[in-house]
Design a protein around this motif. Structure first.
Motif, PDB file in Angstrom:
ATOM      1  N   THR A  83       0.861  -1.184   0.000  1.00  0.00           N
ATOM      2  CA  THR A  83       0.000   0.000   0.000  1.00  0.00           C
ATOM      3  C   THR A  83       0.895   1.232   0.000  1.00  0.00           C
ATOM      4  O   THR A  83       1.817   1.332   0.815  1.00  0.00           O
ATOM      5  CB  THR A  83      -0.905   0.004   1.247  1.00  0.00           C
ATOM      6  N   PHE A  84       0.613   2.163  -0.896  1.00  0.00           N
ATOM      7  CA  PHE A  84       1.536   3.287  -1.102  1.00  0.00           C
ATOM      8  C   PHE A  84       0.766   4.593  -1.208  1.00  0.00           C
ATOM      9  O   PHE A  84      -0.205   4.702  -1.962  1.00  0.00           O
ATOM     10  CB  PHE A  84       2.347   3.056  -2.378  1.00  0.00           C
ATOM     11  N   ALA A  85       1.193   5.581  -0.430  1.00  0.00           N
ATOM     12  CA  ALA A  85       0.605   6.925  -0.490  1.00  0.00           C
ATOM     13  C   ALA A  85       1.702   7.925  -0.819  1.00  0.00           C
ATOM     14  O   ALA A  85       2.825   7.830  -0.305  1.00  0.00           O
ATOM     15  CB  ALA A  85      -0.048   7.291   0.840  1.00  0.00           C
ATOM     16  N   VAL A  86       1.379   8.877  -1.670  1.00  0.00           N
ATOM     17  CA  VAL A  86       2.340   9.913  -2.045  1.00  0.00           C
ATOM     18  C   VAL A  86       1.641  11.259  -2.097  1.00  0.00           C
ATOM     19  O   VAL A  86       0.498  11.367  -2.542  1.00  0.00           O
ATOM     20  CB  VAL A  86       3.001   9.607  -3.415  1.00  0.00           C
ATOM     21  N   VAL A  87       2.342  12.281  -1.621  1.00  0.00           N
ATOM     22  CA  VAL A  87       1.902  13.669  -1.770  1.00  0.00           C
ATOM     23  C   VAL A  87       3.124  14.498  -2.135  1.00  0.00           C
ATOM     24  O   VAL A  87       4.206  14.321  -1.564  1.00  0.00           O
ATOM     25  CB  VAL A  87       1.256  14.223  -0.480  1.00  0.00           C
TER      26      VAL A  87
END
Length: 319
Positions: A83-87
């Motif tokens: 699971t990967f989140a980027v901002v």
């Protein structure tokens, strides 16, 4: 007229023609003007028109890609490992001598230049990223006179950020009230997805989102005192390649974006998951990468995925 001619006229004789002939006019004396012969006028020569010199066009200034342009490529480059989140965001700049309304308008414009993927608001355990919140709040309280810091205290904050030292974090958490520090930072920075851990003292289980971390780092120069913001970013900018516990911190943003000020986080194995995070500031750009992978996925594979994601972020201008 001669006497002979007069006598002839008086006596009635015809006067011979030669007697009345006029003398030829005298030739012009030296110095008299002689009319000059006029040369025919030469036809006017028209010069060909001089062509206008065209200045070379100025080279087009290429605007850096916006966060919205960057995020899809970063998400794709990570490869879907776990699971990967980027901002990606732009850091705000402190302004002086402007009205509150103008400052708020500028903040709104900066926040509008923030972009994340579909999981930007998804909560993750912070692991060691909570140390950023903890250090900022302790510095803030010292600035307001709520606490007094010794040189040893400041050294402890520094090693907690640069080397991600866990014993230092545990000591600061207990002595300065870490749970309240998280709540205070969330209030001052407007972090809506950040909360202290449910289990007392388990500071690595503090929860936050990629969007909140990006907002915290983007607003750091305008919320924190300038000296405190500079200290925190300086510690991030001199992070040690190997952490205090021997973990290799050179993954993700660290070492991939030149000149980035970074903070790394890792933890295993809450609910059977590994958590590996990397955040940084490079040339005013904020990059937040949060990941969660099954325990069966090793650290090397998780690091490689974040390396690929960070490599998809365009390098700072001039690097």
């Amino acid at each position: 007229m001669s006497v002979v001619l007069l006598a002839l006229l008086l006596t009635g004789f015809d006067v011979p023609r030669w007697a009345t002939a006029q003398e030829d006019p005298a030739p012009p004396t030296q110095g008299s003007p002689v009319p000059a012969a006029q040369e025919p006028a030469a036809p006017a020569v028209q010069e060909p028109p001089t062509p206008a010199v065209q200045e070379p066009a100025a080279p087009a200034v290429q605007e850096p890609p916006t966060p919205a342009d960057v995020v899809p490529g970063v998400t794709a480059a990570q490869g879907g490992v776990g699971t990967f989140a980027v901002v990606v965001a732009r850091q705000e700049e402190r302004q002086t001598g402007v009205s509150i309304r103008a400052a708020e308008a500028r903040s709104a414009r900066v926040l509008a230049r923030t972009a994340g993927n579909d999981l930007a608001e998804r909560p993750f355990p912070t692991a060691s990223l909570v140390k950023l919140f903890l250090a900022e709040d302790v510095l803030h309280r010292a600035r307001t006179g709520a606490v007094t810091l010794t040189p040893e205290d400041r050294a402890q904050l520094e090693v907690m950020i640069r080397g991600s030292n866990d014993p230092a974090a545990s000591d600061v958490w207990v002595r300065f009230g870490g749970a309240q520090a998280v709540l205070d930072v969330a209030t001052r920075y407007g972090l809506t997805g950040t909360a202290p851990p449910l289990r007392w003292g388990q500071w690595g289980e503090t929860t936050t989102t990629a969007a909140d971390l990006a907002r915290f780092l983007a607003r750091l120069p305008v919320i924190a005192h300038p000296d405190d913001a500079a200290a925190l970013q300086s510690w991030m900018g001199t992070a040690t390649p190997i952490a205090s516990d021997g973990f290799d911190q050179q993954y993700g943003v660290f070492g991939t974006l030149p000149g980035a000020a970074v903070k790394q986080g890792w933890m295993c194995c809450l609910s059977g998951q590994r958590h590996l995070h990397s955040v940084g500031i490079a040339d005013g750009r904020v990059v937040v990468l949060l990941s969660e992978v099954p325990r069966s996925v090793g650290w090397d594979a998780a690091k490689a995925a974040l390396d690929d994601a960070a490599a998809a972020v365009p390098p700072p201008a001039g690097s």
